[in-house]
Motif scaffolding. Sequence first.
Motif, PDB file in Angstrom:
ATOM      1  N   LYS A   2      16.202  14.245  12.925  1.00  0.00           N
ATOM      2  CA  LYS A   2      15.380  13.942  14.093  1.00  0.00           C
ATOM      3  C   LYS A   2      14.820  12.517  13.992  1.00  0.00           C
ATOM      4  CE  LYS A   2      15.768  18.250  15.446  1.00  0.00           C
ATOM      5  NZ  LYS A   2      16.629  18.618  16.596  1.00  0.00           N
ATOM      6  N   ILE A   3      14.496  11.976  15.161  1.00  0.00           N
ATOM      7  CA  ILE A   3      13.985  10.615  15.200  1.00  0.00           C
ATOM      8  C   ILE A   3      12.673  10.491  14.443  1.00  0.00           C
ATOM      9  CG2 ILE A   3      13.083   8.805  16.709  1.00  0.00           C
ATOM     10  CD1 ILE A   3      16.134   9.065  16.678  1.00  0.00           C
ATOM     11  N   HIS A   4      11.781  11.472  14.587  1.00  0.00           N
ATOM     12  CA  HIS A   4      10.495  11.369  13.902  1.00  0.00           C
ATOM     13  C   HIS A   4      10.677  11.428  12.385  1.00  0.00           C
ATOM     14  CE1 HIS A   4      10.888  15.821  13.986  1.00  0.00           C
ATOM     15  NE2 HIS A   4      10.128  15.786  12.911  1.00  0.00           N
ATOM     16  N   GLN A   5      11.753  12.062  11.922  1.00  0.00           N
ATOM     17  CA  GLN A   5      12.032  12.084  10.489  1.00  0.00           C
ATOM     18  C   GLN A   5      12.477  10.703   9.996  1.00  0.00           C
ATOM     19  OE1 GLN A   5      14.985  15.169  10.326  1.00  0.00           O
ATOM     20  NE2 GLN A   5      13.528  16.798  10.824  1.00  0.00           N
ATOM     21  N   LEU A   6      13.297  10.027  10.796  1.00  0.00           N
ATOM     22  CA  LEU A   6      13.724   8.680  10.442  1.00  0.00           C
ATOM     23  C   LEU A   6      12.537   7.720  10.467  1.00  0.00           C
ATOM     24  CD1 LEU A   6      17.101   8.454  12.407  1.00  0.00           C
ATOM     25  CD2 LEU A   6      16.740   9.019  10.002  1.00  0.00           C
ATOM     26  N   ARG A   7      11.646   7.904  11.437  1.00  0.00           N
ATOM     27  CA  ARG A   7      10.450   7.058  11.486  1.00  0.00           C
ATOM     28  C   ARG A   7       9.598   7.255  10.233  1.00  0.00           C
ATOM     29  NH1 ARG A   7      10.076   8.294  17.372  1.00  0.00           N
ATOM     30  NH2 ARG A   7      10.684   6.377  18.468  1.00  0.00           N
ATOM     31  N   ALA A   8       9.497   8.483   9.768  1.00  0.00           N
ATOM     32  CA  ALA A   8       8.723   8.760   8.558  1.00  0.00           C
ATOM     33  C   ALA A   8       9.348   8.065   7.352  1.00  0.00           C
ATOM     34  CB  ALA A   8       8.645  10.264   8.312  1.00  0.00           C
ATOM     35  N   LEU A   9      10.660   8.094   7.240  1.00  0.00           N
ATOM     36  CA  LEU A   9      11.339   7.433   6.125  1.00  0.00           C
ATOM     37  C   LEU A   9      11.086   5.926   6.143  1.00  0.00           C
ATOM     38  CD1 LEU A   9      13.365   7.803   3.744  1.00  0.00           C
ATOM     39  CD2 LEU A   9      15.171   7.214   5.375  1.00  0.00           C
ATOM     40  N   GLU A  40      15.456  15.492   4.162  1.00  0.00           N
ATOM     41  CA  GLU A  40      16.208  15.731   2.930  1.00  0.00           C
ATOM     42  C   GLU A  40      17.024  17.011   3.031  1.00  0.00           C
ATOM     43  OE1 GLU A  40      13.596  13.615  -0.587  1.00  0.00           O
ATOM     44  OE2 GLU A  40      12.934  15.573   0.135  1.00  0.00           O
ATOM     45  N   VAL A  41      16.488  18.016   3.664  1.00  0.00           N
ATOM     46  CA  VAL A  41      17.237  19.264   3.861  1.00  0.00           C
ATOM     47  C   VAL A  41      18.451  19.017   4.744  1.00  0.00           C
ATOM     48  CG1 VAL A  41      17.155  21.552   4.933  1.00  0.00           C
ATOM     49  CG2 VAL A  41      15.275  20.785   3.467  1.00  0.00           C
ATOM     50  N   SER A  42      18.279  18.228   5.788  1.00  0.00           N
ATOM     51  CA  SER A  42      19.384  18.003   6.731  1.00  0.00           C
ATOM     52  C   SER A  42      20.541  17.238   6.093  1.00  0.00           C
ATOM     53  CB  SER A  42      18.890  17.257   7.972  1.00  0.00           C
ATOM     54  OG  SER A  42      18.523  15.932   7.651  1.00  0.00           O
ATOM     55  N   VAL A  43      20.233  16.314   5.157  1.00  0.00           N
ATOM     56  CA  VAL A  43      21.309  15.550   4.509  1.00  0.00           C
ATOM     57  C   VAL A  43      21.664  16.118   3.140  1.00  0.00           C
ATOM     58  CG1 VAL A  43      20.723  13.440   5.734  1.00  0.00           C
ATOM     59  CG2 VAL A  43      19.692  13.871   3.500  1.00  0.00           C
ATOM     60  N   GLN A  44      20.858  17.105   2.671  1.00  0.00           N
ATOM     61  CA  GLN A  44      21.088  17.763   1.379  1.00  0.00           C
ATOM     62  C   GLN A  44      21.076  16.765   0.216  1.00  0.00           C
ATOM     63  OE1 GLN A  44      24.671  20.122   1.775  1.00  0.00           O
ATOM     64  NE2 GLN A  44      23.706  21.561   3.175  1.00  0.00           N
ATOM     65  N   LEU A  45      20.133  15.824   0.277  1.00  0.00           N
ATOM     66  CA  LEU A  45      19.986  14.827  -0.763  1.00  0.00           C
ATOM     67  C   LEU A  45      18.506  14.496  -0.938  1.00  0.00           C
ATOM     68  CD1 LEU A  45      22.787  12.323   0.318  1.00  0.00           C
ATOM     69  CD2 LEU A  45      22.835  13.731  -1.746  1.00  0.00           C
ATOM     70  N   GLN A  46      18.131  14.091  -2.155  1.00  0.00           N
ATOM     71  CA  GLN A  46      16.767  13.631  -2.385  1.00  0.00           C
ATOM     72  C   GLN A  46      16.672  12.173  -1.957  1.00  0.00           C
ATOM     73  OE1 GLN A  46      15.312  13.883  -6.408  1.00  0.00           O
ATOM     74  NE2 GLN A  46      13.302  13.052  -5.883  1.00  0.00           N
ATOM     75  N   LEU A  47      15.799  11.890  -1.002  1.00  0.00           N
ATOM     76  CA  LEU A  47      15.680  10.546  -0.446  1.00  0.00           C
ATOM     77  C   LEU A  47      14.491   9.775  -0.996  1.00  0.00           C
ATOM     78  CD1 LEU A  47      16.466  11.388   3.297  1.00  0.00           C
ATOM     79  CD2 LEU A  47      18.054  10.638   1.502  1.00  0.00           C
ATOM     80  N   VAL A  48      13.440  10.489  -1.415  1.00  0.00           N
ATOM     81  CA  VAL A  48      12.251   9.824  -1.944  1.00  0.00           C
ATOM     82  C   VAL A  48      11.851  10.456  -3.262  1.00  0.00           C
ATOM     83  CG1 VAL A  48      11.398   9.186   0.346  1.00  0.00           C
ATOM     84  CG2 VAL A  48      10.665  11.340  -0.685  1.00  0.00           C
ATOM     85  N   SER A  49      11.158   9.664  -4.059  1.00  0.00           N
ATOM     86  CA  SER A  49      10.672  10.145  -5.350  1.00  0.00           C
ATOM     87  C   SER A  49       9.240   9.678  -5.534  1.00  0.00           C
ATOM     88  CB  SER A  49      11.563   9.602  -6.473  1.00  0.00           C
ATOM     89  OG  SER A  49      11.057   9.981  -7.739  1.00  0.00           O
ATOM     90  N   ARG A  50       8.387  10.573  -5.967  1.00  0.00           N
ATOM     91  CA  ARG A  50       6.981  10.222  -6.192  1.00  0.00           C
ATOM     92  C   ARG A  50       6.807   9.634  -7.593  1.00  0.00           C
ATOM     93  NH1 ARG A  50       3.260  12.137  -2.560  1.00  0.00           N
ATOM     94  NH2 ARG A  50       4.017  13.611  -1.001  1.00  0.00           N
TER      95      ARG A  50
END
Length: 316
Positions: A2-9, A40-50
């Motif tokens: 979703k667009i709001h998910q990309l904005r968050a990234l 991350e669920v939609s692409v099945q990959l970890q995109l961020v790390s704390r």
Amino acid sequence: MKIHQLRALVAVADTGSVRGAARMLNSSPAAVTQSLQLLEVSVQLQLVSRTTSGVVLTEYGQAMLAHARLILSQMSRAQEAVEAIRGNTRKRLSVAVSPWVALTFLPAIVMRFRERMPQVQLEFFEGVLAIANPRLRDGSIDIFIGRQSPGSMASEFAYRPLFATGLAVVARQDHPYATSSSLADLLDLDWLVAMDPETEGHMPFSMFERYNLKAPRSIHFMHSTAVSVALLKGTDMISLFPWPLIELCATRDGLCAIPVREQLDNSMVGIITRTGEPLDAASRCFVDCLIETVRDDAWTQISDVRRTMHSVDILV
């Protein structure tokens, strides 16, 4: 996705934290975290790390970020195109400009543009490859007036040539090697060059291979002409400048061209945009103003510009 998910990234990448992203998006940290998790669920990959210092993007997140920026930019452009049909011209135009073009033609270009589109806010970046190319790719600049990158990017960006000029080795006027006649004399010096992310900054040194010389032992990178000039003036570093920039800096900054006998590469400057993307009204107007300014003989009445252009072939 979703667009709001990309904005968050994108917001997390720009601010370095979930809280910062929430403030940027006028949202809550929980909402930003949820958007990232769903992405991350939609692409099945970890995109961020704390980490202890905040949130960082993983390798997958960095790859996704470039596309997210471009998608959001394209959405903004689509909205602007619709608004233009309604009679509402876009509010901002972002341009990266090669330093010597900025110091010669840019003021006249901007004056023409402001007369025609006074409602458009202008944003300028220094036109070095490491700054301009990534921003052109992700949509955060609209036009790059500068040097074309070699290789794979030729199909990614559309290129319209404007100027052709030569390159020269540049140093301060009282440099101990200021009168050297060969590149071979300069191999042990510190070289300062503009980083080209596509070629890791080593494209300028193809000339050494052509003359069967090793590349300089000490190479440093810069992303600012002002920084480069300051270092050249105050150290024994040397660099490669296009002739127009040397003409501009010779008297003002105490720099000179080292008279090596070897023929150096040429430098081409042109109008660079994203391939396959039509220019909007503001971009077309800026390009028109640029070409009109270059073709206008009025610049020949300005001594600094006239002297600078003595070493330039105009291609439009």
